[in-house]
Design a protein around this motif. Structure first.
Motif, PDB file in Angstrom:
ATOM      1  N   UNK A   1       1.161  -4.991  -2.162  1.00 10.06           N
ATOM      2  CA  UNK A   1       0.783  -3.861  -3.004  1.00 10.06           C
ATOM      3  C   UNK A   1      -0.178  -2.958  -2.228  1.00 10.06           C
ATOM      4  N   UNK A   2      -0.103  -1.630  -2.518  1.00  6.36           N
ATOM      5  CA  UNK A   2      -0.959  -0.687  -1.801  1.00  6.36           C
ATOM      6  C   UNK A   2      -2.415  -1.018  -2.068  1.00  6.36           C
ATOM      7  N   UNK A   3      -3.223  -0.926  -1.025  1.00  8.43           N
ATOM      8  CA  UNK A   3      -4.661  -1.121  -1.192  1.00  8.43           C
ATOM      9  C   UNK A   3      -5.337   0.236  -1.090  1.00  8.43           C
ATOM     10  N   UNK A   4      -6.621   0.298  -1.421  1.00  7.31           N
ATOM     11  CA  UNK A   4      -7.355   1.555  -1.302  1.00  7.31           C
ATOM     12  C   UNK A   4      -7.846   2.017  -2.646  1.00  7.31           C
TER      13      UNK A   4
ATOM     14  N   UNK B   1      -4.691  11.249  -0.081  1.00 11.59           N
ATOM     15  CA  UNK B   1      -4.433  10.481  -1.305  1.00 11.59           C
ATOM     16  C   UNK B   1      -3.443   9.353  -1.013  1.00 11.59           C
ATOM     17  N   UNK B   2      -2.429   9.656  -0.208  1.00  6.72           N
ATOM     18  CA  UNK B   2      -1.477   8.609   0.222  1.00  6.72           C
ATOM     19  C   UNK B   2      -2.224   7.494   0.956  1.00  6.72           C
ATOM     20  N   UNK B   3      -3.110   7.867   1.876  1.00  6.30           N
ATOM     21  CA  UNK B   3      -3.858   6.872   2.650  1.00  6.30           C
ATOM     22  C   UNK B   3      -4.794   6.055   1.764  1.00  6.30           C
ATOM     23  N   UNK B   4      -5.179   6.636   0.619  1.00  3.68           N
ATOM     24  CA  UNK B   4      -6.042   5.908  -0.324  1.00  3.68           C
ATOM     25  C   UNK B   4      -5.214   5.031  -1.264  1.00  3.68           C
TER      26      UNK B   4
END
Ligand code: CTP
Ligand code: CA
Length: 235
Positions: free
Chosen positions: A5-8, A48-51
């Motif tokens: 899952x995406x983190x950030x 925002x993508x990187x977050x």
């Protein structure tokens, strides 16, 4: 193996970013436009993508490549941008309106390329107001009681009586958005340039924050601030 899952700080959130400048047609080959390159909005979308966010970019005539890993919808006019944003905003946790939306459009669009008048007279082009998309998104958010953070942008020069941030504070109140990122323009600053200064104004009374650096640096700072504002309302 399943994907991690995406983190950030924005993991699992949907972010809508509008970027670029709308073009309002006069006839099949001519338009009224503006000098927005779209670079600041593109940088916000990438940050925002990187977050960790799922990002939808509503793109009006960008002069820079769209970031990878971002869903893009291309639009031309303010009305097209409005429709794309209203649709995407219905599922967004955060809306960032970085696009330069034309305030006016020609009242009539000629079907065929316009010719010079044979009697030598000069044309008068009548303009009509475009919808205020940011204002409309705020109204929709409020009516639907959506938990959504809405961020506007403003480029201000100030005039002989009023400084740019005063105009920015007035605009924040008028638009009803949560944050307004104010660019002080003029003196070769901002349009198409890579280095920039943004002051973030908050409706909830949070600190006025000055972000400086490349458009990527400033975008990362803005996304970080968005994460903090979300954490505050969700706490
Ligand atoms: N905006 C919008 N729809 C418009 C005009 C502007 O959504 N028709 C959004 C921009 O994307 C930006 C914010 O509103 O996020 C501020 O834009 P700006 O042009 O500074 O505000 P205006 O209300 O048009 O005020 P001004 O008369 O200073 O141009
Ligand atoms: Ca405007």
């Amino acid at each position: 193996a399943r994907d991690e899952p995406a983190a950030g700080p924005l993991a699992g959130l949907r972010v809508l970013v509008s970027a670029g400048g709308t073009r309002e047609p006069l006839d099949p080959v001519r338009f009224l436009g503006n000098r927005s390159s779209g670079k600041q909005g593109i940088a916000v979308a990438a940050a925002a993508r990187d977050a960790g966010a799922d990002v939808v970019l509503v793109a009006a005539h960008l002069e820079a490549p769209v970031p990878a890993g971002v869903e893009v919808e291309h639009v031309g006019t303010a009305e097209q941008l409005r429709r794309a944003c209203v649709r995407a905003a219905a599922r967004a946790d955060v809306v960032v309106m970085a696009a330069a939306v034309a305030d006016y459009r020609p009242a009539r669009v000629a079907d065929a390329k316009m010719k010079k008048a044979e009697d030598g007279s000069n044309p008068v082009i009548e303009l009509v107001r475009n919808p205020d998309v940011l204002r409309e998104l705020v109204d929709l958010r409020n009516t639907a009681r959506r938990r959504q953070l809405v961020v506007g942008f403003a480029a201000e020069t100030g005039d002989d009586r009023t400084d740019p941030l005063t105009f920015g504070r007035q605009k924040l109140a008028r638009k009803g958005c949560d944050l307004l990122a104010v660019n002080q323009v003029g003196e070769n600053l901002v349009f198409g340039q890579d280095a920039t200064v943004l002051t973030v104004l908050s409706a909830a009374g949070g600190p006025e924050q000055v972000l400086e650096g490349s458009k990527a640096d400033v975008a990362r700072g803005l996304v970080e601030r968005i994460g903090q504002e979300l954490a505050a309302v969700r706490a």
